[in-house]
Structure formats: C-alpha cells, structure tokens
Design an enzyme around this catalytic site. Structure first.
Site: not given
Ligand code: GLY
Length: 373
Positions: A125, A147, A189, A231, A241, A246, A250, A253, A257, A271
């Site tokens: 956990r 993430k 990025e 960031k 998010e 947040r 994107n 993206h 994507h 990417h």
């Molecule tokens: N890569 C986008 C984020 O971490 O929110």
C-alpha cells in the site's frame, strides 16, 4: 547545482539539478539509503541504456559508501509499462523484503520512472522511491509531480496512481549519453513551459537554444531547473489536476497524442516530437479562433522548427484525414461526455483550458493542416 522544492504538505521533496549527482548519490540520497545499512541490498531498477552508461557510476557511489546493490533490468521502451512487467517487478521487490519505510531507486527515462513509481504506490500500500532520471524529458517532466502509470490494451497511462517520489536527482551529465533525437524530443517539453506560462523563458530559450542543445552546463542547468520549478509550482497548487491548472501541462498533448496513436506509438514520432507538433497545432488553432495573433503562432512554429523538431503536419505524410485524428482524441482519458477540453493560447506564456471546442471543427482544421505545405 539548483535545488527546487516541490511544496506538498506532508510530502514535500526536493529536485536537485546539476552535474555529478549520480557520482555523489550516496551523500545526496543518504536519508533514503539508511534503512538498508550495509547488509540489505539497495534495489535499483534501470533500463538497459541507463544501466550501460550510468550503472557503474551508481554502483561505485553506493559501494564506496558501504552499500550493497541489487539490480532489476527493465527492457527499454513503452512495452515495459505493462501488467506483466509490473507483476514481475513487484514480485522481485517483495522477494527482497522491501518494507514501507524503504526506498526503491529508478534509474532511466519516463518508462522506468512511471513503472517504478506505480509499483511503489501499490507495494504494501505504498513504499518510497527516488527518481534518478537520465533523459531530458524525464528530468523536466515525468520524474516530477507523482503521476505514475502503466499502459493497457485500451491505451497509454490508463492505470496508475498519484505517488510522489521522496527525492529527484536530475544529473545533467547523463544527457551527454542521450541520442541527439531524444535530447531534442525532451527539449520540446522545456519549450512547452515557456509557451504555456512564461514569455521571458520563451525568449530566453530563443536566445539560448543552441547552448542548451549543445549541453553547455550553465544554460542546460538553467533550462532544466527553470522547467522543474515551473512544474513544481503547478503541482504544488493542483496536485491531482482538479483545478484546471495542472491540465495546462498537457499543452500540445491532445493533438500530439492523436499523432502518436496514428503513427502506432512508434519511432516515427517520439513523444516529445508529437508534443512539439501538437504545440504548433494548438497555437495555429488558437490563431484560427482569433485567440492568438498569427505572428505569435508563427513564433511558436519557428522555435519548434529551429530546435529540429517537426513543425508541419503535412510534412509527416500521414495516410489519414482530420476525422481519423479526431477519432483518436475521442479515446482520450480527459474526454468530458462528448467534448474534450483543449489547452489553447491567448498569448505566448498565457495558456488556458477551452471547454467550448467542437471536435468537428478540429477535424476541419486538421484537414487544412494535412494539406498545407
Ligand atoms: N506530464 C503532465 C503532468 O505531469 O501533469
């Protein structure tokens, strides 16, 4: 060296950016190595490329501080973000007797970081982990912010958790062993942080792009540290998010994507390359809506192209139309009913979340872009 705090109540951590961090990691990561002492091996999960170039440095750093190590090799590539690999990795960690107060070390790019982060989110956990990102993309994006995920048959990153690392050591020396195409892909990025939130940084990159891409230390550390700080601010304010903040990360993206899906998530479009072209498309679409000046959309194009990244959809020579690309977008995990929020631009440095974008209009726009040379 630069040190950036990710300021999350009760789970704050530091991101260190600079040269020589892996060689010094026994000191830099000392609190997270303590539970192993000299008897229990420190678990290090690495992709083949990172281990080949940097495994010796990490091994020497830990053994000269009296630690033993145990390595788990992850085959390079997205295919490793799978249920099968997750099961094998968690079994390996359980066999090592990892406890909730231990830390697992992830050496490599986004694939290793995402996989290890998710394994550590669910192991007993939740146990700790330390990110040792060795690609530019991982240093400025995926290793920071918690993430973590694996891919499934339905799509990328659809099973995962928010689980913050305890420390990130972004050793900029590792970027010297990165193939140039991957370095440029990661640069997309970096540029993204300027385009979405900071025109001064965008202008600085316009002046210093060549120095960053040729790995001049001061410029490189500034670019990585500035990106991480941008960031970190966003993650601290909107970790999960939920507040439309947040989501700005994107930018590029959603278009990107769709392009990755259309090219089969293959080497045809890395990417970061898809994010670069996605940013160009987001800027052009913003100009088409009258939100952004044409001149600013062209400045985004220009910076992407000058970094050696793809800036023209037509040049990709895709065998599809705009609706096929929009169909990929319909599977996006950010879909809200029948609409998809898009990150668009009012200015360079001023991105916003648009919830009024009609997917049919995006398809018509993409048809124009597929044709225009
Ligand atoms: N890569 C986008 C984020 O971490 O929110």
């Amino acid at each position: 060296m630069a040190v950036i705090d990710v300021d999350l109540a009760g789970r704050a951590y530091k991101v260190q950016v600079g040269g020589g961090l892996l060689a010094n990691m026994a000191q830099e990561a000392a609190p997270f190595l303590e539970s192993y002492g000299s008897r229990r091996p420190v678990p290090i999960v690495a992709d083949a490329n990172a281990r080949r170039h940097w495994g010796g440095t990490v091994e020497d750093a830990l053994s000269s501080a009296g630690h033993r190590t145990d390595w788990y090799d992850v085959p390079a590539g997205e295919a490793s973000k799978s249920w099968a690999r997750l099961e094998d990795l968690t079994d390996w960690l359980l066999a090592l007797g990892i406890t909730r107060s231990d830390h697992v070390f992830a050496l490599g790019g986004g694939v290793v970081g995402d996989l290890v982060g998710f394994a550590c989110a669910i192991l007993k956990r939740g146990c700790g982990f330390v990110q040792l990102p060795t690609t530019l993309l991982a240093q400025v994006d995926s290793s920071v912010g918690g993430k973590t995920a694996i891919n499934t048959a339905t799509g990328k990153n659809l099973v995962g958790a928010f689980h913050q690392p305890s420390l990130v050591l972004a050793d900029t020396d590792t970027l010297a062993t990165l193939p140039e195409r991957e370095l440029r892909s990661g640069y997309a990025e970096v540029l993204k942080y300027g385009v979405l939130g900071n025109i001064e940084f965008f202008d600085w990159l316009s002046e210093n792009r060549a120095a960053v891409l040729s790995l001049e230390q001061d410029a490189l550390i500034h670019a990585v540290a500035h990106s991480v700080a941008a960031k970190a601010r966003i993650v601290a304010a909107d970790e999960r998010e939920t507040q439309d903040l947040r989501a700005l990360l994107n930018l590029g993206h959603t278009f990107g994507h769709a392009l990755e899906a259309q090219t089969g998530f293959s080497d045809r479009l890395l990417h970061g390359e898809s994010v670069a072209l996605g940013m160009v498309l987001a800027a052009r679409y913003s100009a088409r809506r009258g939100d952004l000046s044409l001149e600013d959309a062209e400045r985004v194009d220009e910076q992407v192209a000058l970094a050696g990244l793809p800036a023209s959809l037509a040049a990709l020579d895709l065998d599809c139309d705009g609706s096929a690309l929009v169909d990929h977008m319909r599977h996006d995990k950010k879909m809200e009913g029948s609409t998809l929020p898009f990150i668009l631009l009012r200015d360079i440095g001023d991105a916003y979340l648009a919830r009024d974008v009609a997917l049919d209009d995006v398809a018509a726009f993409l048809d124009e872009q597929l044709r225009s040379h």
